[in-house]
Write a protein that holds these residues in place. Sequence first.
Motif, PDB file in Angstrom:
ATOM      1  N   SER A  27     -37.894 -78.149  41.709  1.00 27.90           N
ATOM      2  CA  SER A  27     -38.484 -79.088  40.757  1.00 27.90           C
ATOM      3  C   SER A  27     -39.532 -78.383  39.907  1.00 27.90           C
ATOM      4  O   SER A  27     -39.814 -78.796  38.783  1.00 27.90           O
ATOM      5  CB  SER A  27     -39.079 -80.296  41.468  1.00 27.90           C
ATOM      6  OG  SER A  27     -39.707 -79.901  42.656  1.00 27.90           O
ATOM      7  N   VAL A  61     -41.047 -69.771  41.193  1.00 23.93           N
ATOM      8  CA  VAL A  61     -39.885 -70.646  41.056  1.00 23.93           C
ATOM      9  C   VAL A  61     -38.758 -70.174  41.987  1.00 23.93           C
ATOM     10  O   VAL A  61     -38.077 -70.982  42.613  1.00 23.93           O
ATOM     11  CB  VAL A  61     -39.421 -70.701  39.576  1.00 23.93           C
ATOM     12  CG1 VAL A  61     -38.018 -71.261  39.466  1.00 23.93           C
ATOM     13  CG2 VAL A  61     -40.406 -71.521  38.762  1.00 23.93           C
ATOM     14  N   LEU A  96     -39.169 -68.758  44.809  1.00 25.77           N
ATOM     15  CA  LEU A  96     -39.597 -69.141  46.155  1.00 25.77           C
ATOM     16  C   LEU A  96     -39.450 -70.647  46.365  1.00 25.77           C
ATOM     17  O   LEU A  96     -39.209 -71.112  47.481  1.00 25.77           O
ATOM     18  CB  LEU A  96     -41.056 -68.709  46.343  1.00 25.77           C
ATOM     19  CG  LEU A  96     -41.677 -68.711  47.728  1.00 25.77           C
ATOM     20  CD1 LEU A  96     -40.774 -68.051  48.737  1.00 25.77           C
ATOM     21  CD2 LEU A  96     -43.011 -67.991  47.687  1.00 25.77           C
ATOM     22  N   ASP A  97     -39.565 -71.403  45.289  1.00 28.66           N
ATOM     23  CA  ASP A  97     -39.441 -72.865  45.365  1.00 28.66           C
ATOM     24  C   ASP A  97     -37.971 -73.294  45.426  1.00 28.66           C
ATOM     25  O   ASP A  97     -37.663 -74.476  45.481  1.00 28.66           O
ATOM     26  CB  ASP A  97     -40.130 -73.486  44.138  1.00 28.66           C
ATOM     27  CG  ASP A  97     -40.190 -75.007  44.201  1.00 28.66           C
ATOM     28  OD1 ASP A  97     -40.630 -75.537  45.245  1.00 28.66           O
ATOM     29  OD2 ASP A  97     -39.797 -75.671  43.218  1.00 28.66           O
ATOM     30  N   THR A  98     -37.082 -72.333  45.386  1.00 33.23           N
ATOM     31  CA  THR A  98     -35.647 -72.602  45.410  1.00 33.23           C
ATOM     32  C   THR A  98     -35.191 -72.806  46.859  1.00 33.23           C
ATOM     33  O   THR A  98     -35.779 -72.269  47.779  1.00 33.23           O
ATOM     34  CB  THR A  98     -34.916 -71.396  44.786  1.00 33.23           C
ATOM     35  OG1 THR A  98     -35.375 -71.267  43.434  1.00 33.23           O
ATOM     36  CG2 THR A  98     -33.405 -71.566  44.800  1.00 33.23           C
ATOM     37  N   SER A  99     -34.154 -73.598  47.052  1.00 28.97           N
ATOM     38  CA  SER A  99     -33.618 -73.798  48.403  1.00 28.97           C
ATOM     39  C   SER A  99     -32.180 -73.281  48.471  1.00 28.97           C
ATOM     40  O   SER A  99     -31.339 -73.776  47.745  1.00 28.97           O
ATOM     41  CB  SER A  99     -33.648 -75.280  48.755  1.00 28.97           C
ATOM     42  OG  SER A  99     -32.998 -75.497  49.972  1.00 28.97           O
ATOM     43  N   PRO A 100     -31.891 -72.276  49.323  1.00 27.32           N
ATOM     44  CA  PRO A 100     -32.851 -71.497  50.104  1.00 27.32           C
ATOM     45  C   PRO A 100     -33.714 -70.606  49.213  1.00 27.32           C
ATOM     46  O   PRO A 100     -33.279 -70.233  48.123  1.00 27.32           O
ATOM     47  CB  PRO A 100     -31.957 -70.654  51.014  1.00 27.32           C
ATOM     48  CG  PRO A 100     -30.649 -70.562  50.316  1.00 27.32           C
ATOM     49  CD  PRO A 100     -30.497 -71.834  49.534  1.00 27.32           C
ATOM     50  N   PRO A 101     -34.927 -70.284  49.674  1.00 28.45           N
ATOM     51  CA  PRO A 101     -35.855 -69.521  48.835  1.00 28.45           C
ATOM     52  C   PRO A 101     -35.339 -68.123  48.508  1.00 28.45           C
ATOM     53  O   PRO A 101     -34.626 -67.521  49.313  1.00 28.45           O
ATOM     54  CB  PRO A 101     -37.120 -69.445  49.692  1.00 28.45           C
ATOM     55  CG  PRO A 101     -36.654 -69.638  51.095  1.00 28.45           C
ATOM     56  CD  PRO A 101     -35.484 -70.559  51.013  1.00 28.45           C
ATOM     57  N   ASN A 131     -42.103 -73.842  51.304  1.00 24.09           N
ATOM     58  CA  ASN A 131     -41.807 -72.854  50.260  1.00 24.09           C
ATOM     59  C   ASN A 131     -42.560 -73.165  48.972  1.00 24.09           C
ATOM     60  O   ASN A 131     -43.025 -72.254  48.286  1.00 24.09           O
ATOM     61  CB  ASN A 131     -40.294 -72.798  50.006  1.00 24.09           C
ATOM     62  CG  ASN A 131     -39.547 -72.192  51.181  1.00 24.09           C
ATOM     63  OD1 ASN A 131     -40.071 -71.315  51.865  1.00 24.09           O
ATOM     64  ND2 ASN A 131     -38.338 -72.655  51.435  1.00 24.09           N
ATOM     65  N   ALA A 135     -45.097 -70.998  46.821  1.00 24.09           N
ATOM     66  CA  ALA A 135     -44.808 -70.771  45.403  1.00 24.09           C
ATOM     67  C   ALA A 135     -46.062 -71.012  44.570  1.00 24.09           C
ATOM     68  O   ALA A 135     -46.381 -70.243  43.659  1.00 24.09           O
ATOM     69  CB  ALA A 135     -43.671 -71.677  44.935  1.00 24.09           C
ATOM     70  N   GLU A 184     -32.062 -70.358  57.437  1.00 25.70           N
ATOM     71  CA  GLU A 184     -31.271 -70.844  56.291  1.00 25.70           C
ATOM     72  C   GLU A 184     -29.785 -70.569  56.502  1.00 25.70           C
ATOM     73  O   GLU A 184     -28.942 -71.387  56.167  1.00 25.70           O
ATOM     74  CB  GLU A 184     -31.761 -70.198  54.991  1.00 25.70           C
ATOM     75  CG  GLU A 184     -33.159 -70.642  54.543  1.00 25.70           C
ATOM     76  CD  GLU A 184     -33.174 -72.031  53.903  1.00 25.70           C
ATOM     77  OE1 GLU A 184     -32.102 -72.650  53.781  1.00 25.70           O
ATOM     78  OE2 GLU A 184     -34.275 -72.503  53.554  1.00 25.70           O
TER      79      GLU A 184
END
Lengths: 443, 443
Positions: free
Chosen positions: A247, A290, A292-297, B285, B289, B319
């Motif tokens: 997000s 950004v 790192l904010d991703t799934s998976p990071p 995460n 971030a 993950e």
Amino acid sequence: MAAAAAECGEESWVLTATARSPTNIAVIKYWGKRDEALVLPINDSISVTLDPDHLSATTTAAVSPAFDRDRIWLNGKEISLSGGRYQNCLRELRRRARDVELKEKGIRIRGEDWEKLHIHIASYNNFPTAAGLASSAAGFACLVFALAKLMNLNEDDGDLSSLARFDPTIFFCPCCKGQEVHVAACMVDLSSGKWEMQDVKGNDSIAVQLANESHWNDLVILIAVVSSRQKETSSTAGMRDSVETSSLLHHRAKTIVPERILQMEEAIRSRDFTSFAQLTCADSNQFHAVCLDTSPPIFYMNDTSHRQGLLQTIINSVERWNQVEGKPQVAYTFDAGPNSVLIAPNRKVACLLLQRLLFYFPPHQDNDLTSYVIGDTSILQEAGLHSNEDVGALQPPPEIKDKAPHQRYPGDISYFICTRPGRGPMLLPEDQALINPVTGLPK
Amino acid sequence: MAAAAAECGEESWVLTATARSPTNIAVIKYWGKRDEALVLPINDSISVTLDPDHLSATTTAAVSPAFDRDRIWLNGKEISLSGGRYQNCLRELRRRARDVELKEKGIRIRGEDWEKLHIHIASYNNFPTAAGLASSAAGFACLVFALAKLMNLNEDDGDLSSLARFDPTIFFCPCCKGQEVHVAACMVDLSSGKWEMQDVKGNDSIAVQLANESHWNDLVILIAVVSSRQKETSSTAGMRDSVETSSLLHHRAKTIVPERILQMEEAIRSRDFTSFAQLTCADSNQFHAVCLDTSPPIFYMNDTSHRQGLLQTIINSVERWNQVEGKPQVAYTFDAGPNSVLIAPNRKVACLLLQRLLFYFPPHQDNDLTSYVIGDTSILQEAGLHSNEDVGALQPPPEIKDKAPHQRYPGDISYFICTRPGRGPMLLPEDQALINPVTGLPK
């Protein structure tokens, strides 16, 4: 082929076009597409084109009625052209190809002939392909440029950029690693180049030049090349994951980047290094945030292929230096790979930077200094570094003098490249072609 | 003192109150204050309180007319009470203290007597203080709770939380490391506790209980304790930097967290582990971030004090496991320190998790398994791990079976703590006081 040759007059001519494309470094970074099918970037980006003397690809495209199939040689070795990227590129370029007539050489190719004529391509990078520095990107950009010239395409630079988008599997990525088409576009016309995103769908991703290479030519760029190991997350997959799950990415693209683009344009226009450096560092960090904010990071900045904290060591030392001086001395930026790019405002600061970098990261003892710092090697003399002994004698930077122990990391960096902003892609004269005009094969 | 003793009747009584406060783990994290002076958090947070049998502080507060000064002992050793935090705490509590009358013991303290009476405090942590697991936080929380009981404070739990805020140098931080007051508040009344942010300024930061410890008591929590080295950026300074420089932080606080809080409340209410795990991992995460988006960037997750990629190894293995199974098996969360917290939905999955963790991170060969996995050690038997040999014989997890080499990292983790959700702070009976009721000194 025979038919094509017959149509062109049976002469055994070889027509060549040679282009040279530099690599570039994004200082406001693009990450993510807003339209997967149209391959449109989710936000603008701004890149600095590097001096092609140090980091560029040269590509010759040749056509001859004598060629019986499309072929390509990369750094002297023939490779397969069967990949979708090449095939799409050639198909789309042929579709746009126009008449070529060179009366003095007795060459006449009609637009429709290109569908039947075959192409030879030879490409060469003047920097190690293993460096992860957009070598294939530069090569692909160059290929598009050389072919477009060979085929007499009537495209302005912006159109060339969009032309480079025809392969929907390739993103527009300012990081120049595996994101070839974007780079292809960048390299067509950027020195400090901006990816401009417009509202029209389809052909709206174009590259525009903010300034030419002489506008801010006292910038010095030092690249620390770390390792050539495959990165763990491809940019393509990583970008898609970020768009779907982060997000923060959407907030960045919608709210933060538009403002930063304006600020960065102004910083470049006015050669305001303080602002340029602050924006560059902040945007590099935000790009990795950004990820790192991703799934998976996604961990580009601490890829397990290199030593713990290597890039943090660089960031921390720059931040400490900047803090002690009260304003940014140098900028850092990290793309979706292990290399770090450091930008100094002038030669004097670049020397101080190089001394710091070589203090932390001296060459292995069996590594000669002149093969450890490549590109514009005159910086070594200016920094008073003539030998490995000089590097060994470097004192800790003043800003860490009181903080023992002074850790040094010999061998952690493969080598440094010293370079500067450079001009975008250019055509080279015929005598610099990589393909022999008689044999039609690489020289 | 003498005066106070005289006022209280000259008897040499010692009155004690003993409390036990667990530590907790934030699953929706708080980072940053919206008001520095009022010490108000920038967003809500949700924490899980851990079983006090494994991770708690016990504190006895004692008062006696015979005491001639305030004193404190931590884990049996007397330490200084002169710090602002303690002084503010004692001052504020004395201001709110009320009459105490215990006729059967002949004790009568009037509210105003507390200003003159002196206090002895003894505190003990049942987990290694070096673990970076909010040991001082738990201790401080416990101190507030024990003193409030001793002084007969008429505060409901929410008020106790706000009471704990009187030291403006201390933040409300769900990560429980050095952010004592917040934890103090958390520990007053949380099992799965939520920091609720209301609109009224001043006393609006209160902790409310979402669920008690039996609501979701099949959760199993495994904590990997990494190293006790001082973290490079203090939470206090880091938080302030983030608020000042990270634009992602404000978007997170304003837009993302409020939605996540609702989702997490629902996940906890309905014991929806899939949703709980997704939110927990994503929020961990995102917290890191935001740290990375700070200028200068903060790297809690790859602090140079531990091996490159240690925490990434944990994240990546979780993950991959989650991905192969098609839904989250376990959740991970990392605070502003090196330890990692893993949460499994039940004992069965916890055993699979422990096998994976011990596969990657076996004990050093001179480290016995029973001192390597502490807390609820019955998990070892359930996982079929009775000795270091059993750990040595562990096969690679199925999800990485095909991926050679299977790297293992003996000694990278100091030890694991196995625990579960637990109840919040509680009073202990008089016979469990840490202070001798005759001498007024630690037992």
